[in-house]
Design a protein around this motif. Structure first.
Motif, PDB file in Angstrom:
ATOM      1  N   ILE A  21       0.733  12.873 -38.875  1.00 52.22           N
ATOM      2  CA  ILE A  21      -0.397  13.709 -39.299  1.00 52.22           C
ATOM      3  C   ILE A  21       0.018  15.168 -39.362  1.00 52.22           C
ATOM      4  O   ILE A  21      -0.254  15.868 -40.350  1.00 52.22           O
ATOM      5  N   ILE A  22       0.692  15.652 -38.308  1.00 46.81           N
ATOM      6  CA  ILE A  22       1.132  17.046 -38.261  1.00 46.81           C
ATOM      7  C   ILE A  22       2.117  17.337 -39.384  1.00 46.81           C
ATOM      8  O   ILE A  22       2.031  18.366 -40.065  1.00 46.81           O
ATOM      9  N   ARG A  23       3.066  16.410 -39.601  1.00 47.64           N
ATOM     10  CA  ARG A  23       4.057  16.589 -40.666  1.00 47.64           C
ATOM     11  C   ARG A  23       3.379  16.627 -42.032  1.00 47.64           C
ATOM     12  O   ARG A  23       3.738  17.457 -42.889  1.00 47.64           O
ATOM     13  N   SER A  24       2.389  15.766 -42.232  1.00 48.84           N
ATOM     14  CA  SER A  24       1.680  15.739 -43.505  1.00 48.84           C
ATOM     15  C   SER A  24       0.893  17.030 -43.731  1.00 48.84           C
ATOM     16  O   SER A  24       0.883  17.579 -44.835  1.00 48.84           O
ATOM     17  N   ILE A  25       0.248  17.536 -42.673  1.00 52.80           N
ATOM     18  CA  ILE A  25      -0.522  18.781 -42.783  1.00 52.80           C
ATOM     19  C   ILE A  25       0.393  19.941 -43.136  1.00 52.80           C
ATOM     20  O   ILE A  25       0.116  20.724 -44.052  1.00 52.80           O
TER      21      ILE A  25
ATOM     22  N   TYR B 104      -8.282   9.335 -42.583  1.00 50.16           N
ATOM     23  CA  TYR B 104      -7.873   8.100 -43.250  1.00 50.16           C
ATOM     24  C   TYR B 104      -8.941   7.709 -44.267  1.00 50.16           C
ATOM     25  O   TYR B 104     -10.141   7.879 -44.028  1.00 50.16           O
ATOM     26  N   LYS B 105      -8.491   7.209 -45.413  1.00 48.23           N
ATOM     27  CA  LYS B 105      -9.427   6.730 -46.421  1.00 48.23           C
ATOM     28  C   LYS B 105      -8.883   5.457 -47.060  1.00 48.23           C
ATOM     29  O   LYS B 105      -7.672   5.197 -47.009  1.00 48.23           O
ATOM     30  N   GLU B 106      -9.765   4.699 -47.672  1.00 44.89           N
ATOM     31  CA  GLU B 106      -9.369   3.433 -48.277  1.00 44.89           C
ATOM     32  C   GLU B 106      -8.827   3.658 -49.683  1.00 44.89           C
ATOM     33  O   GLU B 106      -9.450   4.345 -50.494  1.00 44.89           O
TER      34      GLU B 106
ATOM     35  N   THR C  46      -4.945  14.320 -45.299  1.00 45.06           N
ATOM     36  CA  THR C  46      -5.238  15.498 -44.475  1.00 45.06           C
ATOM     37  C   THR C  46      -6.177  16.459 -45.209  1.00 45.06           C
ATOM     38  O   THR C  46      -6.258  17.629 -44.870  1.00 45.06           O
ATOM     39  N   GLU C  47      -6.886  15.955 -46.208  1.00 49.64           N
ATOM     40  CA  GLU C  47      -7.739  16.808 -47.037  1.00 49.64           C
ATOM     41  C   GLU C  47      -8.824  17.498 -46.220  1.00 49.64           C
ATOM     42  O   GLU C  47      -9.121  18.681 -46.428  1.00 49.64           O
ATOM     43  N   CYS C  48      -9.421  16.775 -45.264  1.00 47.80           N
ATOM     44  CA  CYS C  48     -10.492  17.371 -44.472  1.00 47.80           C
ATOM     45  C   CYS C  48      -9.966  18.517 -43.613  1.00 47.80           C
ATOM     46  O   CYS C  48     -10.632  19.548 -43.465  1.00 47.80           O
ATOM     47  N   ILE C  49      -8.768  18.352 -43.059  1.00 46.17           N
ATOM     48  CA  ILE C  49      -8.178  19.409 -42.226  1.00 46.17           C
ATOM     49  C   ILE C  49      -7.791  20.602 -43.094  1.00 46.17           C
ATOM     50  O   ILE C  49      -7.987  21.764 -42.700  1.00 46.17           O
ATOM     51  N   GLU C  50      -7.271  20.334 -44.281  1.00 44.78           N
ATOM     52  CA  GLU C  50      -6.905  21.425 -45.194  1.00 44.78           C
ATOM     53  C   GLU C  50      -8.133  22.196 -45.636  1.00 44.78           C
ATOM     54  O   GLU C  50      -8.103  23.432 -45.742  1.00 44.78           O
ATOM     55  N   ASN C  51      -9.246  21.496 -45.886  1.00 44.97           N
ATOM     56  CA  ASN C  51     -10.491  22.173 -46.259  1.00 44.97           C
ATOM     57  C   ASN C  51     -11.030  23.003 -45.104  1.00 44.97           C
ATOM     58  O   ASN C  51     -11.662  24.050 -45.322  1.00 44.97           O
TER      59      ASN C  51
END
Length: 209
Positions: A4-8, A103-105, A116-121
Motif C-alpha cells: 500500500i505504501i509503495r503504491s501510494i 480495495y475495489k472489485e 490508493t485513489e481515496c488516499i490520494e484524494n
C-alpha cells in the motif's frame, strides 16, 4: 502494508512528475502577469533580460511573491491532475458513489484489487489549504488564528473547490463525477487547516523572545 505504501508513493510521485514542468512554466508566466499588473510603467520596456532579472529579484527578495508563486504552482498541479490530463468519458455518471476504500472489485475479473485513489484524494487538497492560508491568512482568518474557524473555513473552501472540479468533470466529460472524491478532498482540506493552525502556533511560539 508495504504494498500500500509503495503504491501510494509511486502514484503520488508519478502525479507530481507528469505536470511538474508545465506547472513551473505556467506559474512563471502568471507571476510575470502579476508583476506587470502591480509594477509601475517605468519598470517595463527594457527587454527580456531585464524582465527576467526583475522576476528573479522579486522571487529572491519578496516573500509574498514567493508564496503566491508556490500557490499558483500547486493550483496548476491540481488542475492538471483533475481536468487537463484526463481522457473523455462517455458516461461521467457511471460511478457516482466512487471508491471509499483501498480495495475495489475489478469489473472484468471480479477480483479485489488495490487502489490508493481515496488516499490520494485525501492528500490532494491538503497542501492547497496550507498554501491558501499561508498567502491569505489575514484576509481569511483575521489577526487571531482560531482552530475552529480555520478548520471550518478550510472545509468550506475545499468543498466548493472540489465540487466545482467535479461539476466541470461532469459537464466537460473529463473523468467521472464521484461523491467519494468530494468527501475525501473536503476531509483533506480540513486536515490541512489543522496542520496550518498547528504550524502557525508553533511558529508564533518560536518567534517570541
Amino acid at each position: 502494508m508495504k504494498e500500500i505504501i509503495r503504491s501510494i508513493i509511486t502514484n503520488v510521485l508519478t502525479a507530481l512528475y507528469q505536470p511538474f514542468w508545465f506547472a513551473v512554466l505556467l506559474s512563471i508566466t502568471f507571476m510575470f502577469l502579476y508583476l506587470y499588473a502591480r509594477s509601475s510603467v517605468s519598470e517595463g520596456g527594457r527587454g527580456y533580460k531585464e524582465a527576467a532579472k526583475t522576476w528573479l529579484r522579486h522571487f529572491k527578495n519578496d516573500p509574498e511573491f514567493r508564496r503566491l508563486f508556490f500557490f499558483v504552482f500547486y493550483i496548476t498541479m491540481i488542475l492538471f491532475r483533475t481536468l487537463v490530463n484526463r481522457n473523455m468519458w462517455l458516461n461521467p455518471l457511471s460511478d457516482v458513489m466512487g471508491g471509499w476504500w483501498i480495495y475495489k472489485e475489478d469489473s472484468k475479473t471480479g477480483e479485489m484489487v488495490l487502489t490508493t485513489e481515496c488516499i490520494e484524494n485525501l492528500i490532494l487538497f491538503l497542501p492547497f489549504t496550507i498554501l491558501l492560508f499561508w498567502n491569505f491568512r489575514k484576509r481569511l482568518l483575521g489577526e487571531t488564528v482560531r482552530l475552529g474557524k480555520t478548520f471550518c473555513l478550510s472545509m468550506g473552501i475545499v468543498f466548493l473547490c472540489s465540487l466545482s472540479i467535479e461539476f466541470l468533470q461532469l459537464f466537460l466529460r473529463l473523468g467521472t463525477f464521484q461523491l467519494s472524491d468530494l468527501c475525501y478532498n473536503t476531509l483533506g482540506g480540513g486536515i490541512g487547516g489543522i496542520l496550518y493552525f498547528a504550524g502557525h502556533k508553533l511558529t508564533a511560539k518560536i518567534s517570541v523572545p
